[in-house]
Enzyme design. Structure first.
Site, PDB file in Angstrom:
ATOM      1  N   LYS A 173       0.817  -1.137  -0.059  1.00  0.00           N
ATOM      2  CA  LYS A 173       0.588  -0.036  -0.174  1.00  0.00           C
ATOM      3  C   LYS A 173       0.364   1.896   0.149  1.00  0.00           C
ATOM      4  O   LYS A 173       1.551   1.844   1.262  1.00  0.00           O
ATOM      5  CB  LYS A 173      -0.779  -0.146   1.278  1.00  0.00           C
ATOM      6  CG  LYS A 173      -2.242   0.933   0.793  1.00  0.00           C
ATOM      7  CD  LYS A 173      -1.928   1.950   2.551  1.00  0.00           C
ATOM      8  CE  LYS A 173      -1.663   3.193   2.436  1.00  0.00           C
ATOM      9  NZ  LYS A 173      -2.194   4.227   1.643  1.00  0.00           N
ATOM     10  N   GLU A 248       9.711   2.691  10.351  1.00  0.00           N
ATOM     11  CA  GLU A 248      10.902   3.193  10.345  1.00  0.00           C
ATOM     12  C   GLU A 248       9.903   4.868  10.139  1.00  0.00           C
ATOM     13  O   GLU A 248       9.509   5.364   9.821  1.00  0.00           O
ATOM     14  CB  GLU A 248      11.510   3.387   9.118  1.00  0.00           C
ATOM     15  CG  GLU A 248      12.235   2.346   8.941  1.00  0.00           C
ATOM     16  CD  GLU A 248      13.545   2.463   9.668  1.00  0.00           C
ATOM     17  OE1 GLU A 248      14.151   3.115  10.419  1.00  0.00           O
ATOM     18  OE2 GLU A 248      14.398   1.483  10.372  1.00  0.00           O
ATOM     19  N   CYS A 282      12.952  11.961   6.752  1.00  0.00           N
ATOM     20  CA  CYS A 282      13.642  11.558   7.654  1.00  0.00           C
ATOM     21  C   CYS A 282      14.993  11.516   8.541  1.00  0.00           C
ATOM     22  O   CYS A 282      15.463  11.784   9.410  1.00  0.00           O
ATOM     23  CB  CYS A 282      12.205  10.722   8.289  1.00  0.00           C
ATOM     24  SG  CYS A 282      13.668   9.066   7.226  1.00  0.00           S
ATOM     25  N   GLU A 381       9.075  17.008  14.777  1.00  0.00           N
ATOM     26  CA  GLU A 381       9.313  16.871  13.322  1.00  0.00           C
ATOM     27  C   GLU A 381       8.525  18.154  12.495  1.00  0.00           C
ATOM     28  O   GLU A 381       7.760  17.992  12.200  1.00  0.00           O
ATOM     29  CB  GLU A 381       9.161  15.206  12.832  1.00  0.00           C
ATOM     30  CG  GLU A 381      10.079  14.822  11.061  1.00  0.00           C
ATOM     31  CD  GLU A 381      10.113  13.784  10.941  1.00  0.00           C
ATOM     32  OE1 GLU A 381       8.933  13.060  11.202  1.00  0.00           O
ATOM     33  OE2 GLU A 381      11.232  13.518  10.096  1.00  0.00           O
TER      34      GLU A 381
HETATM   35  C1  UN1 Z   1      18.410   9.298   2.348  1.00  0.00           C
HETATM   36  O1  UN1 Z   1      18.311   9.919   3.886  1.00  0.00           O
HETATM   37  O2  UN1 Z   1      18.985   8.836   1.746  1.00  0.00           O
HETATM   38  O3  UN1 Z   1      11.770   8.729   4.752  1.00  0.00           O
HETATM   39  C2  UN1 Z   1      17.325   7.862   3.015  1.00  0.00           C
HETATM   40  C3  UN1 Z   1      12.988   8.558   4.919  1.00  0.00           C
HETATM   41  C4  UN1 Z   1      13.894   7.764   4.870  1.00  0.00           C
HETATM   42  C5  UN1 Z   1      14.336   7.646   3.617  1.00  0.00           C
HETATM   43  C6  UN1 Z   1      15.979   9.128   3.837  1.00  0.00           C
HETATM   44  N1  UN1 Z   1      13.367   6.432   5.786  1.00  0.00           N
HETATM   45  O4  UN1 Z   1      13.531   9.804   4.690  1.00  0.00           O
END
Ligand code: UN1
Length: 479
Positions: A173, A248, A282, A381
């Site tokens: 999804k 994550e 992130c 964030e």
């Molecule tokens: C990166 O910085 O190369 O959602 C990857 C995000 C992370 C991936 C970052 N899971 O920004």
């Protein structure tokens, strides 16, 4: 007439109840296509299809899996320019960033094609004479993959590729905001030789198909990347159903700049990791922690560099920063600039909506100084091109400040001192630590993940991915 795109369920392309337009954030008049919305009943059909395909796929030869993943990787790499443009058009990353992400997705499939052949076990002597013990890894089962809008092809790739490599079936999804790359990837996978039902695509809202996917008794595990709020809820639902889960989530990543840093290098890596990809990573640096001796020079140099950044249409040549991906995200970014100022921060650059040639969600990257650790701007964030500066006396205070956060995804230090770099690598409470490199932008073949409120469950990517996507079996044989 825009083209219509359907779900992939049990090897068939099927329409959902309705279609939603996929709109280019650089130009709101540009509709990429109409993407169907799966119903909860279709989600159930996708899980049933995956369950039905699992017995054969999970015991199929590893050569067939390796060949299919290699084919997918090769096609993505061959079409990287076209897929990168689609990505830039639907998400707002610049074209070079989009092509870079498509390349990464292709490389991930290639890497896991090799991993199919490298899943080794152990033979261990028993404590009882005459018995041998084998420890092997088997596929987990049917896995629900839920991905965010900021990496529309790389994050799907780094969940789908290991899931398939280790013999699992998938119900995928993607984020409702960016179904274009997800659909293109599903279409490539559908022609790779993988049997019908092994991989299923269901597009739609989390509120309609997200919860049913997480709670479905036919799903053995959930891998999710997205916000902390949603992730926490998914973890609770998975715990209640005794389901394996991998999350994550966000970051509030610190970038420390010490007096002895190479100034030009420090400025470049801060601007890159705070503002490139419109700060929508992130892994972005949103807290720049700067020591006294370099502070004034650093702030002036960052402001000068920011003045040269070009914000504009993601597909236009020479653009550094594309639009924010959606109106709601733009409103959130701008509101944090206001919140920061209300808390006492000083806005020294950017922070406003800007107009370009087309109507889009454009924003000038924002830099806030005079911020302190307790401010919301330094704890929550933002997920946009907004960075704040925290001034500190020296390394010890910088380290303490960098760890003073509920998150722990990535962190960075800019220094020419081996002593401080070594100490920071050991004592930074983050899953990924960078020395003289941006906090964002990671390799695809090594573990990815964080600590504290950033991640939950085992690591993604590289061979560490097997921890989530397989289950260990211990077999005893009397000889
Ligand atoms: C990166 O910085 O190369 O959602 C990857 C995000 C992370 C991936 C970052 N899971 O920004």
């Amino acid at each position: 007439m825009t083209q219509k795109y359907d779900n992939l369920i049990g090897g068939e392309w099927v329409a959902g109840g309705a279609y939603t337009p996929n709109i280019n954030p650089s130009n709101l008049a540009d509709v990429i296509g109409d993407y169907t919305q799966a119903s909860a009943a279709q989600l159930d059909q996708a899980v049933q299809a995956a369950r039905a395909a699992f017995p054969a796929w999970s015991t199929s030869g590893i050569q067939a899996r390796a060949d299919a993943l290699d084919k997918i990787g090769s096609e993505i790499l061959a079409r990287r320019e076209e897929l990168g443009i689609l990505l830039a058009r639907e998400e707002g990353k610049t074209k070079p960033e989009g092509i870079g992400e498509a390349t990464r997705a292709g490389n991930i499939f290639k890497f896991f094609a090799g991993e199919c052949l490298r899943l080794a076990g152990e033979i261990v002597p028993s404590v009882r004479p005459g018995i041998s013990v084998e420890v092997t890894r088997e596929p987990l089962g049917v896995i629900g993959l839920i991905t965010p809008w900021n990496f529309p092809i790389a994050i799907p790739a780094w969940k789908i590729a290991p899931a398939l490599a280790y013999g699992n079936c998938v119900v995928f999804k993607p984020a409702d905001l960016v179904p274009g790359c997800a659909w293109a990837l599903a279409e490539i996978i559908s022609r790779s030789g993988i049997p019908a039902g092994v991989f299923n695509l269901v597009m739609g809202r989390g509120s309609v198909i997200g919860d049913p996917l997480v709670n479905h008794p036919g799903v053995d595990g959930i891998s999710f990347t997205g916000s902390q709020g949603v992730g926490g809820r998914i973890a609770q639902q998975c715990a209640a159903n005794l389901k394996k889960v991998q999350l994550e989530m966000g970051g509030k990543n610190p970038q420390v700049i010490l007096d002895d840093a190479d100034l030009a290098q420090a400025v470049e890596l801060c601007v890159q990791s705070a503002f490139f990809s419109t700060g929508q990573r992130c892994t972005a640096s949103s807290r720049l922690i700067v020591t006294d001796g370099i502070y004034t020079k650093f702030v002036e140099a960052v402001k000068a560099r920011m003045a040269g950044l070009k914000v504009g249409d993601a597909l236009q040549a020479g653009i550094d920063i594309g639009p924010v991906s959606s109106l709601s995200q733009l409103e959130q970014d701008l509101s944090y600039v206001d919140i920061g100022q209300a808390e006492g921060a000083v806005l020294v650059a950017g922070g406003q909506r800007v107009t370009c040639g087309t109507e889009g969600f454009y924003m000038a990257p924002a830099l806030l100084t005079d911020t302190t650790a307790g401010m919301r701007i330094n704890r929550e964030e933002v997920f946009g091109p907004v960075a704040s500066i925290i001034r500190v006396k020296g390394y010890e205070e910088a380290l303490a400040e960098s760890n003073n956060t509920p998150f722990g995804l990535s962190s960075g230090i800019a220094t020419t001192s081996l002593k401080y770099a070594t100490h920071f690598k050991r004592h930074s409470q983050a899953g990924m630590v960078m020395v003289n490199l941006p906090t964002a932008g990671v390799d695809y073949h090594v573990p990815f993940g964080g600590r504290k409120g950033s991640s939950y469950g085992s690591r993604e990517q590289g061979r560490y991915a097997q921890e989530f996507f397989t289950i260990v079996k211990t077999a005893y044989t009397l000889s």
